[in-house]
Design a protein around this motif. Structure first.
Motif, PDB file in Angstrom:
ATOM      1  N   VAL A  46      27.079  39.917  45.218  1.00 31.13           N
ATOM      2  CA  VAL A  46      27.028  41.311  45.673  1.00 31.13           C
ATOM      3  C   VAL A  46      27.944  41.506  46.881  1.00 31.13           C
ATOM      4  O   VAL A  46      28.619  42.538  47.007  1.00 31.13           O
ATOM      5  CB  VAL A  46      25.580  41.725  46.003  1.00 31.13           C
ATOM      6  CG1 VAL A  46      25.538  43.114  46.637  1.00 31.13           C
ATOM      7  CG2 VAL A  46      24.722  41.702  44.741  1.00 31.13           C
ATOM      8  N   ALA A  47      27.995  40.517  47.765  1.00 28.23           N
ATOM      9  CA  ALA A  47      28.898  40.595  48.920  1.00 28.23           C
ATOM     10  C   ALA A  47      30.355  40.648  48.472  1.00 28.23           C
ATOM     11  O   ALA A  47      31.157  41.423  49.014  1.00 28.23           O
ATOM     12  CB  ALA A  47      28.675  39.401  49.845  1.00 28.23           C
ATOM     13  N   GLY A  51      32.910  43.762  49.030  1.00 30.52           N
ATOM     14  CA  GLY A  51      34.241  43.606  49.616  1.00 30.52           C
ATOM     15  C   GLY A  51      35.299  44.314  48.783  1.00 30.52           C
ATOM     16  O   GLY A  51      36.205  44.966  49.315  1.00 30.52           O
ATOM     17  N   ALA A  52      35.181  44.192  47.461  1.00 28.05           N
ATOM     18  CA  ALA A  52      36.108  44.892  46.569  1.00 28.05           C
ATOM     19  C   ALA A  52      35.978  46.396  46.742  1.00 28.05           C
ATOM     20  O   ALA A  52      36.978  47.132  46.783  1.00 28.05           O
ATOM     21  CB  ALA A  52      35.830  44.497  45.118  1.00 28.05           C
ATOM     22  N   GLY A  53      34.736  46.875  46.855  1.00 26.53           N
ATOM     23  CA  GLY A  53      34.509  48.298  47.057  1.00 26.53           C
ATOM     24  C   GLY A  53      35.047  48.790  48.381  1.00 26.53           C
ATOM     25  O   GLY A  53      35.614  49.883  48.483  1.00 26.53           O
ATOM     26  N   GLY A 118      39.045  40.638  43.922  1.00 26.35           N
ATOM     27  CA  GLY A 118      38.259  41.856  44.002  1.00 26.35           C
ATOM     28  C   GLY A 118      38.877  42.874  44.940  1.00 26.35           C
ATOM     29  O   GLY A 118      38.910  44.077  44.645  1.00 26.35           O
ATOM     30  N   THR A 119      39.385  42.399  46.071  1.00 30.57           N
ATOM     31  CA  THR A 119      40.043  43.300  47.024  1.00 30.57           C
ATOM     32  C   THR A 119      41.255  43.967  46.391  1.00 30.57           C
ATOM     33  O   THR A 119      41.461  45.180  46.522  1.00 30.57           O
ATOM     34  CB  THR A 119      40.473  42.507  48.276  1.00 30.57           C
ATOM     35  OG1 THR A 119      39.317  41.939  48.890  1.00 30.57           O
ATOM     36  CG2 THR A 119      41.192  43.398  49.270  1.00 30.57           C
ATOM     37  N   LEU A 120      42.055  43.180  45.673  1.00 29.88           N
ATOM     38  CA  LEU A 120      43.240  43.737  45.017  1.00 29.88           C
ATOM     39  C   LEU A 120      42.861  44.685  43.880  1.00 29.88           C
ATOM     40  O   LEU A 120      43.527  45.697  43.654  1.00 29.88           O
ATOM     41  CB  LEU A 120      44.122  42.597  44.497  1.00 29.88           C
ATOM     42  CG  LEU A 120      44.761  41.731  45.596  1.00 29.88           C
ATOM     43  CD1 LEU A 120      45.439  40.511  44.994  1.00 29.88           C
ATOM     44  CD2 LEU A 120      45.753  42.550  46.420  1.00 29.88           C
ATOM     45  N   LEU A 121      41.785  44.376  43.172  1.00 33.42           N
ATOM     46  CA  LEU A 121      41.313  45.286  42.124  1.00 33.42           C
ATOM     47  C   LEU A 121      40.833  46.604  42.723  1.00 33.42           C
ATOM     48  O   LEU A 121      41.048  47.676  42.144  1.00 33.42           O
ATOM     49  CB  LEU A 121      40.184  44.630  41.330  1.00 33.42           C
ATOM     50  CG  LEU A 121      40.598  43.513  40.357  1.00 33.42           C
ATOM     51  CD1 LEU A 121      39.363  42.853  39.763  1.00 33.42           C
ATOM     52  CD2 LEU A 121      41.495  44.063  39.253  1.00 33.42           C
ATOM     53  N   LEU A 144      33.762  51.309  40.800  1.00 35.04           N
ATOM     54  CA  LEU A 144      34.437  50.627  39.695  1.00 35.04           C
ATOM     55  C   LEU A 144      34.776  49.178  40.050  1.00 35.04           C
ATOM     56  O   LEU A 144      34.540  48.259  39.263  1.00 35.04           O
ATOM     57  CB  LEU A 144      35.714  51.384  39.312  1.00 35.04           C
ATOM     58  CG  LEU A 144      35.522  52.774  38.718  1.00 35.04           C
ATOM     59  CD1 LEU A 144      36.874  53.457  38.517  1.00 35.04           C
ATOM     60  CD2 LEU A 144      34.768  52.694  37.402  1.00 35.04           C
ATOM     61  N   ALA A 145      35.344  48.973  41.246  1.00 34.56           N
ATOM     62  CA  ALA A 145      35.753  47.624  41.644  1.00 34.56           C
ATOM     63  C   ALA A 145      34.548  46.719  41.858  1.00 34.56           C
ATOM     64  O   ALA A 145      34.516  45.573  41.392  1.00 34.56           O
ATOM     65  CB  ALA A 145      36.597  47.697  42.916  1.00 34.56           C
ATOM     66  N   CYS A 146      33.549  47.238  42.557  1.00 31.74           N
ATOM     67  CA  CYS A 146      32.333  46.448  42.802  1.00 31.74           C
ATOM     68  C   CYS A 146      31.657  46.119  41.475  1.00 31.74           C
ATOM     69  O   CYS A 146      31.244  44.974  41.241  1.00 31.74           O
ATOM     70  CB  CYS A 146      31.388  47.224  43.714  1.00 31.74           C
ATOM     71  SG  CYS A 146      29.854  46.346  44.092  1.00 31.74           S
TER      72      CYS A 146
END
Length: 200
Positions: A46-47, A51-53, A118-121, A144-146
């Motif tokens: 979840v963390a 981060g992606a979100g 995830g960050t890049l997504l 969407l990213a998360c």
């Protein structure tokens, strides 16, 4: 730092960025405290999703029509915002290293590639929605990213070929790393392509 750079950084939606980054840190803190329980893995995933979100909010630009009329191109404005992404990745890496130091047998530190991808997504999703006309896509892009990170990591839809997380030993972990690197490249290329000025 130039006055233009300072002006651009002032337009970053700091409230969701800082709030979600703090949330990521709290999730890692809970995962560290509960590292001997089954819930620690869920908290880490979840963390990583959060981060992606968080990264998705970096491209929010509500006054995009006005901003497009400024001397700074859309690509340059995005560049200054994307330069903040290492702050998000840094929190993820620090959390994973801390968890890995306390529980080395689980290989938590390998998940940095998931955090980076995830960050890049998140950035790529925000850039896509922004190109589609949504000036402040952070809220939807974050979901969407998360969701994508958590879905791939937990639901493991490709488990027949590759595990969702690069944990454990052997060839399967290496395949998982390759998958996340590929997803990160897709997100990076999408961000670069979609944040160019229209018509270029």
């Amino acid at each position: 730092m130039s006055p233009l750079a300072r002006a651009l950084l002032r337009t970053v939606p700091w409230a969701p960025v800082v709030g979600m980054t703090a949330g990521v840190a709290v999730l890692f803190g809970c995962a560290i405290l509960l590292r001997h329980s089954a819930i620690s893995g869920l908290l880490v995933v979840v963390a990583l999703g959060a981060g992606a979100g968080c990264a998705a909010f970096l491209l929010d630009e509500p006054a995009v029509e006005i901003a497009d009329a400024t001397p700074a191109s859309r690509g340059r404005r995005a560049g200054w915002r994307v330069a903040l992404a290492p702050l998000v990745v840094g929190v993820l890496v620090v959390g994973l290293l801390a968890l890995g130091g306390l529980d080395p047998a689980t290989h938590w530190s390998r998940l940095w590639v998931v955090g980076l991808a995830g960050t890049l997504l998140g950035l790529g999703a925000a850039a896509g929605l922004k190109r589609g006309g949504r000036a402040a896509p952070g809220d939807l892009a974050a979901v969407l990213a998360c969701g994508a990170v958590v879905l791939i990591a937990l639901a493991n839809p490709l488990q027949r070929w590759v595990p969702g997380l690069p944990l454990g030993a052997g060839e399967s972990a290496a395949r998982s790393v390759v998958m996340w690197v590929a997803l990160g490249v897709v997100g990076a290329l999408a961000t670069v392509a979609l944040e160019r000025d229209p018509g270029r």
